[in-house]
Design a protein around this motif. Sequence first.
Motif, short mmCIF file in Angstrom:
data_model
loop_
_atom_site.label_atom_id
_atom_site.label_comp_id
_atom_site.label_asym_id
_atom_site.label_seq_id
_atom_site.Cartn_x
_atom_site.Cartn_y
_atom_site.Cartn_z
N GLU A 132 0.80 -1.22 0.00
CA GLU A 132 0.00 0.00 0.00
C GLU A 132 0.83 1.28 0.00
OE1 GLU A 132 -2.80 -0.34 3.21
OE2 GLU A 132 -4.04 -1.74 2.07
N GLU A 133 2.15 1.16 0.14
CA GLU A 133 3.01 2.33 0.09
C GLU A 133 4.42 1.91 -0.29
OE1 GLU A 133 3.09 4.22 3.87
OE2 GLU A 133 3.17 2.35 4.98
N HIS A 134 5.26 2.92 -0.64
CA HIS A 134 6.58 2.63 -1.20
C HIS A 134 7.46 1.81 -0.27
CE1 HIS A 134 5.61 5.73 -4.25
NE2 HIS A 134 6.47 5.06 -4.98
N LYS A 135 7.42 2.08 1.04
CA LYS A 135 8.31 1.36 1.94
C LYS A 135 7.99 -0.12 2.01
CE LYS A 135 5.96 2.02 6.40
NZ LYS A 135 6.10 2.57 7.77
N GLU A 136 6.74 -0.49 1.67
CA GLU A 136 6.37 -1.90 1.68
C GLU A 136 6.92 -2.65 0.48
OE1 GLU A 136 2.21 -2.51 2.22
OE2 GLU A 136 2.10 -1.32 4.06
N LEU A 137 7.30 -1.96 -0.57
CA LEU A 137 7.87 -2.63 -1.75
C LEU A 137 9.12 -3.41 -1.37
CD1 LEU A 137 7.44 0.19 -4.39
CD2 LEU A 137 6.38 -2.07 -4.51
N GLU A 138 9.99 -2.81 -0.58
CA GLU A 138 11.21 -3.49 -0.16
C GLU A 138 10.91 -4.61 0.83
OE1 GLU A 138 15.02 -4.72 0.25
OE2 GLU A 138 14.17 -3.38 -1.26
N GLN A 139 9.93 -4.38 1.71
CA GLN A 139 9.59 -5.39 2.72
C GLN A 139 9.18 -6.72 2.09
OE1 GLN A 139 6.48 -3.34 4.85
NE2 GLN A 139 7.86 -2.58 6.43
N TRP A 140 8.53 -6.65 0.93
CA TRP A 140 8.00 -7.87 0.31
C TRP A 140 8.75 -8.26 -0.96
CZ3 TRP A 140 5.33 -10.04 3.84
CH2 TRP A 140 4.60 -9.27 4.75
N SER A 141 9.89 -7.65 -1.20
CA SER A 141 10.63 -7.92 -2.44
C SER A 141 11.20 -9.34 -2.49
CB SER A 141 11.76 -6.89 -2.61
OG SER A 141 12.68 -6.98 -1.54
N ARG A 142 11.35 -9.99 -1.35
CA ARG A 142 11.88 -11.36 -1.33
C ARG A 142 10.86 -12.35 -0.76
NH1 ARG A 142 15.89 -7.89 -0.40
NH2 ARG A 142 15.38 -7.73 1.81
N ARG A 180 8.36 -3.65 -12.78
CA ARG A 180 8.06 -4.99 -12.29
C ARG A 180 8.01 -5.01 -10.77
NH1 ARG A 180 10.68 -9.48 -10.47
NH2 ARG A 180 9.71 -11.48 -10.99
N VAL A 181 6.97 -5.66 -10.24
CA VAL A 181 6.83 -5.86 -8.80
C VAL A 181 6.91 -7.37 -8.53
CG1 VAL A 181 5.31 -5.58 -6.78
CG2 VAL A 181 5.38 -3.81 -8.57
N HIS A 182 7.74 -7.76 -7.60
CA HIS A 182 8.01 -9.18 -7.34
C HIS A 182 6.74 -9.95 -7.02
CE1 HIS A 182 10.18 -12.69 -5.89
NE2 HIS A 182 9.54 -12.62 -4.74
N ASN A 183 6.43 -10.97 -7.83
CA ASN A 183 5.30 -11.90 -7.61
C ASN A 183 3.95 -11.20 -7.55
OD1 ASN A 183 7.10 -14.00 -7.58
ND2 ASN A 183 7.00 -14.37 -5.38
N LEU A 184 3.77 -10.15 -8.33
CA LEU A 184 2.51 -9.41 -8.29
C LEU A 184 1.39 -10.22 -8.94
CD1 LEU A 184 1.01 -6.79 -7.59
CD2 LEU A 184 1.61 -5.93 -9.87
N ALA A 185 0.31 -10.47 -8.17
CA ALA A 185 -0.81 -11.27 -8.67
C ALA A 185 -2.15 -10.56 -8.56
CB ALA A 185 -0.88 -12.59 -7.90
N ILE A 186 -2.28 -9.59 -7.65
CA ILE A 186 -3.58 -8.96 -7.38
C ILE A 186 -3.47 -7.44 -7.45
CG2 ILE A 186 -5.42 -8.64 -5.69
CD1 ILE A 186 -4.70 -11.35 -4.49
N LEU A 187 -4.39 -6.82 -8.18
CA LEU A 187 -4.57 -5.37 -8.13
C LEU A 187 -5.80 -5.11 -7.28
CD1 LEU A 187 -3.96 -2.46 -9.05
CD2 LEU A 187 -5.52 -2.86 -10.98
N HIS A 188 -5.63 -4.27 -6.26
CA HIS A 188 -6.71 -4.02 -5.30
C HIS A 188 -7.05 -2.54 -5.25
CE1 HIS A 188 -9.16 -4.06 -1.75
NE2 HIS A 188 -8.29 -3.41 -1.02
N TYR A 189 -8.34 -2.24 -5.13
CA TYR A 189 -8.77 -0.86 -4.89
C TYR A 189 -9.99 -0.87 -3.99
CZ TYR A 189 -12.36 -1.59 -8.52
OH TYR A 189 -13.42 -2.06 -9.25
#
Length: 310
Positions: A132-142, A180-189
């Motif tokens: 939901e925000e930029h800092k979470e991109l790194e948290q879930w990158s692996r 590219r976002v690692h393992n992206l499967a769902i777009l949510h709104y």
Amino acid sequence: NEGNYQYNIAELAEKYGTSLEVVFPFIIEQRVEELITTFNHYIKHYKYKGKFYFHYPMKVNQNREFILPLITEGANLETASANELWIVKRLWEQHRFNSRIKVICNGPKTEQYITLIRELRDQGLDIVPIIEEHKELEQWSRYKGEVGIRVNLSVKTSSHWDKRTEQFGFSPTQLAELGRVHNLAILHYHVGSQIPHANDIIAALKEGLDVFTMLRKSNPRLDTINIGGGFAVNYEKKKTYTVQSLVQRLVSVLSQYASMEGNVAPHIICEWGRHIMAPAQMTVYKVLMQKEITNGAAAKKWYIIDGSFM
């Protein structure tokens, strides 16, 4: 009434006292079944290749008496905090649901929340954090499992939701810059709560599908769109849309999209928790006293009850 049995609410209140909350699990089961059946009917009618999944948002009600009838009838779950996911953890450890259930995790990802998500993933639960925000991109990158990402659409609705204070999700422009976002499967709104007009829900889906198309260029594993909540409960018995009419329009739009996009048919998720739960419970109070209103235009009396309001 449940079948041939009739519950006498007055007798229950006399037996157990008030304030008294009464829950009807069979109504929960009926409404989940109706929702899933309706989506599947129109998916078959339009020959749509995507699948439908209902995810119950646990913030609506977290009691076990509510959760178990839902998952028995095929509902999945959505959490927004570590507290809610802890309840899922207990149910999972007690073998109250099987491994086919999927859990979506929205909300701010505190350290406790992140730890629980990873722990349950390692135990075999199909659990998907929504970025939901930029800092979470790194948290879930692996992260070894699937992830989702939230977009803050520009669609305006006249709902119980103030878009001016929206703090969750990326703008479509920001998503376009991510690549590219690692393992992206769902777009949510999520565009509102108690949305009174079906046209707003359809407009949000159309804009969401535009974002979906854009994201798939860099994320070919993206296969699901989550339209969030917002189905209005008709508390005041005003003329509004029905499940059947709205679902037909949603699947029709998805079918048209699939035909234009080379048969790319996103799976669809909704989180219409209020729609499922509101008719399945009541709270009974006792009137303790009444006060006359001498200068009221419409109301003539105040009723003081054994609750926290009048």
